[in-house]
Design an enzyme around this catalytic site. Structure first.
Site, PDB file in Angstrom:
ATOM      1  N   ASP A  43     -10.472   2.346 -26.748  1.00  0.00           N
ATOM      2  CA  ASP A  43      -9.028   2.378 -26.472  1.00  0.00           C
ATOM      3  C   ASP A  43      -8.513   0.992 -26.103  1.00  0.00           C
ATOM      4  O   ASP A  43      -7.778   0.816 -25.131  1.00  0.00           O
ATOM      5  CB  ASP A  43      -8.730   3.366 -25.340  1.00  0.00           C
ATOM      6  CG  ASP A  43      -7.242   3.746 -25.277  1.00  0.00           C
ATOM      7  OD1 ASP A  43      -6.533   3.526 -26.287  1.00  0.00           O
ATOM      8  OD2 ASP A  43      -6.796   4.241 -24.230  1.00  0.00           O
ATOM      9  N   GLY A  48       0.800  -1.211   0.000  1.00  0.00           N
ATOM     10  CA  GLY A  48       0.000   0.000   0.000  1.00  0.00           C
ATOM     11  C   GLY A  48       0.833   1.261   0.000  1.00  0.00           C
ATOM     12  O   GLY A  48       2.000   1.268   0.391  1.00  0.00           O
ATOM     13  N   GLY A  76      -3.362  10.156 -14.519  1.00  0.00           N
ATOM     14  CA  GLY A  76      -3.274  10.191 -13.070  1.00  0.00           C
ATOM     15  C   GLY A  76      -2.305   9.160 -12.541  1.00  0.00           C
ATOM     16  O   GLY A  76      -1.454   8.667 -13.263  1.00  0.00           O
ATOM     17  N   SER A  77      -2.454   8.851 -11.265  1.00  0.00           N
ATOM     18  CA  SER A  77      -1.596   7.874 -10.606  1.00  0.00           C
ATOM     19  C   SER A  77      -2.447   6.752 -10.049  1.00  0.00           C
ATOM     20  O   SER A  77      -3.596   6.954  -9.657  1.00  0.00           O
ATOM     21  CB  SER A  77      -0.810   8.535  -9.462  1.00  0.00           C
ATOM     22  OG  SER A  77       0.008   9.572  -9.956  1.00  0.00           O
ATOM     23  N   VAL A  78      -1.886   5.555 -10.029  1.00  0.00           N
ATOM     24  CA  VAL A  78      -2.570   4.407  -9.457  1.00  0.00           C
ATOM     25  C   VAL A  78      -1.815   3.966  -8.215  1.00  0.00           C
ATOM     26  O   VAL A  78      -0.601   3.745  -8.265  1.00  0.00           O
ATOM     27  CB  VAL A  78      -2.684   3.250 -10.461  1.00  0.00           C
ATOM     28  CG1 VAL A  78      -3.377   2.050  -9.822  1.00  0.00           C
ATOM     29  CG2 VAL A  78      -3.443   3.696 -11.698  1.00  0.00           C
ATOM     30  N   SER A 112       2.984   4.026  -5.712  1.00  0.00           N
ATOM     31  CA  SER A 112       2.238   4.448  -6.895  1.00  0.00           C
ATOM     32  C   SER A 112       3.037   4.258  -8.163  1.00  0.00           C
ATOM     33  O   SER A 112       4.248   4.075  -8.131  1.00  0.00           O
ATOM     34  CB  SER A 112       1.872   5.934  -6.779  1.00  0.00           C
ATOM     35  OG  SER A 112       3.024   6.737  -6.859  1.00  0.00           O
ATOM     36  N   LYS A 142      -7.104   4.531  -8.521  1.00  0.00           N
ATOM     37  CA  LYS A 142      -6.716   5.421  -9.604  1.00  0.00           C
ATOM     38  C   LYS A 142      -7.115   6.852  -9.249  1.00  0.00           C
ATOM     39  O   LYS A 142      -8.292   7.189  -9.213  1.00  0.00           O
ATOM     40  CB  LYS A 142      -7.394   4.999 -10.914  1.00  0.00           C
ATOM     41  CG  LYS A 142      -7.051   5.877 -12.111  1.00  0.00           C
ATOM     42  CD  LYS A 142      -7.752   5.371 -13.353  1.00  0.00           C
ATOM     43  CE  LYS A 142      -7.460   6.240 -14.570  1.00  0.00           C
ATOM     44  NZ  LYS A 142      -8.162   5.745 -15.781  1.00  0.00           N
TER      45      LYS A 142
END
Length: 462
Positions: A271, A134, A143-145, A137, A161
């Protein structure tokens, strides 16, 4: 007396051999955990900042199981069973070589700064019982996951996300994914657990989506793993054999068939590409990233439709249907084209954006020109190396009245896959193969590949 002399001789021989036995055992011990040592050193090499000096003990002169910080080893086999680097202030990339720690049971990397794509190697840790990664990222386009663990109602690993709202497409992407994922239910589509739209502690707008976590990463990582390996020969080869690729192709086509034909309003993904196909630990494929997804107009069942500017990019270069470049409206035919290119990429191991495709050359024509005699020459070599993975387990296929060479069976399946990929990626939209038929044809290929079905032309009765 004779027995006593025999005992003395045996004892003398033992005393002569004992030092040699000790030397042999001592020299074999390092080799037992050499794989673990090299894998951990590869892990260390990807770390750019170690503020607390945790990894300073990881060196060639110290004992792996006795002196390396954060390491737990088994008492009997002296293999690494635990890696606990929680809150170690490490900053770097999570090395894919971590997947070589075959005895690893616990992995705790919480509260560090690993910026990387999810390494599919983690999914190969078959003995892993506890995973906590956890608050790390990896960066994405919109964005970031983040990896995290939800404790309620039961403990599960999730992917969060967080959208970069400075991106012009982020808000549209968030709305589109929410609209699509809150309604669809299919085993081959990624599952949205929840969504969040709020204000953070600094008063900035915050939007996030929480998904199921897929341990085996995405299809792109598996197809092109060789280009992502660290320098030097790999300890563990990770690749997909032919049967696995056929099963994944069926999963993806089944997801599209559901979206196009079996949801109450047709949905176009827009996509589809390998990096948007996630793999579970059992290698089941799930299509993800519905940020560009579009509901097709249906006056009989009004559903909110996300509108995009006429000049917006409907997909990723290499996988975009040619008619989109000429301003045509979004359609299910565009998804079929993307799927055809993806299928040809799975067959050849070659990206549609490879440098070899210049001017009028493309992946579709590359495979078309090889049909049918030269398909084996353009296939990913891995597909021709693992015949044992396609060996039949069906006794009916081994009867004396059936004479069907396994090599010929595999080659014919490769040709059939190539034909489907080419049929899906033809230039004219309406000439492309219907996705429901693709599913049916691929299932036949799987049956032939596993020996549960034998083509009629190869059946020889007594």
């Amino acid at each position: 007396m004779e027995s006593s002399c025999m005992d003395v001789r045996i004892w003398s021989v033992f005393m002569l051999l004992f030092p040699l036995m000790i030397i042999t055992l001592a020299s074999s011990y390092p080799r037992e955990n050499e794989v673990d040592r090299l894998s951990l050193l590869a892990f260390k090499s990807e770390i750019v900042s170690d503020a607390l000096g945790i990894l300073s003990s990881w060196n060639d002169t110290s004992n792996l199981c006795g002196e390396w910080q954060g390491i737990t080893c088994g008492r009997r086999h002296q293999r690494v069973t635990g890696l606990d680097l929680q809150s170690s202030q490490l900053n770097g990339t999570l090395s894919s070589r971590i997947g070589n720690l075959s005895f690893l049971r616990t992995l705790n990397l919480r509260n560090n700064s690993f910026a990387a794509t999810i390494p599919q190697a983690i999914g190969r840790l078959s003995r892993l019982q506890r995973l906590d990664i956890g608050d790390n990222s990896f960066q994405g386009i919109s964005g970031s996951v983040y990896w995290g663990v939800l404790d309620q109602p039961e403990e599960r690993i999730v992917a969060v996300k967080v959208l970069n709202l400075q991106s012009s497409r982020a808000s549209r992407s968030f709305i589109s994914e929410c609209e699509v994922l809150k309604n669809i239910r299919h085993r081959n589509l990624v599952r949205l657990l929840t969504a969040c739209s709020s204000i953070d502690f600094q008063g900035n707008e915050f939007k996030a989506l929480v998904f199921e976590f897929m341990l085996d990463g995405n299809l792109d990582e598996w197809l092109h793993y060789s280009s992502q390996r660290v320098v030097g020969p790999p300890i563990v080869e990770l690749h997909l054999n032919l049967l696995q690729r056929v099963n994944i192709a069926i999963d993806i086509a089944s997801a599209l068939d559901y979206l196009h034909n079996h949801f109450h309003v047709p949905i176009v993904h827009c996509d589809l590409k390998p990096s948007n196909v996630l793999l579970e630990k059992d290698m089941t494929a799930r299509v993800c990233d519905f940020g560009l997804a579009t509901f097709l107009p249906d006056t009989s069942c009004p559903v909110p439709s996300v509108q995009y500017p006429s000049n917006s990019m409907r997909g990723t270069v290499g996988y975009i249907a040619p008619e989109y470049g000429m301003g045509s409206a979004v359609s299910t035919h565009g998804d079929v084209y993307s799927y055809g290119i993806l299928l040809l990429e799975m067959l050849t191991g070659t990206r549609p954006t490879d440098d070899m495709f210049r001017d009028d050359k493309n992946l579709h024509n590359f495979v078309l020109m090889a049909l049918p005699e030269r398909v084996k020459e353009i296939c990913d070599p891995v597909l021709l190396q693992e015949k044992e993975n396609c060996t039949s387990t069906n006794p009916a296929s081994n009867r004396n009245d059936v004479q069907y060479d396994e090599t010929q069976r595999i080659e014919e399946c490769l040709v059939s896959i190539a034909r489907i990929g080419v049929a899906c990626s033809v230039h004219m939209p309406k000439a492309r193969m219907e996705i429901g038929k693709v599913v049916a044809e691929l299932r036949v290929i799987r049956d032939v590949l596993t020996g549960t079905r034998i083509p009629k032309e190869h059946m020889i009765t007594a």
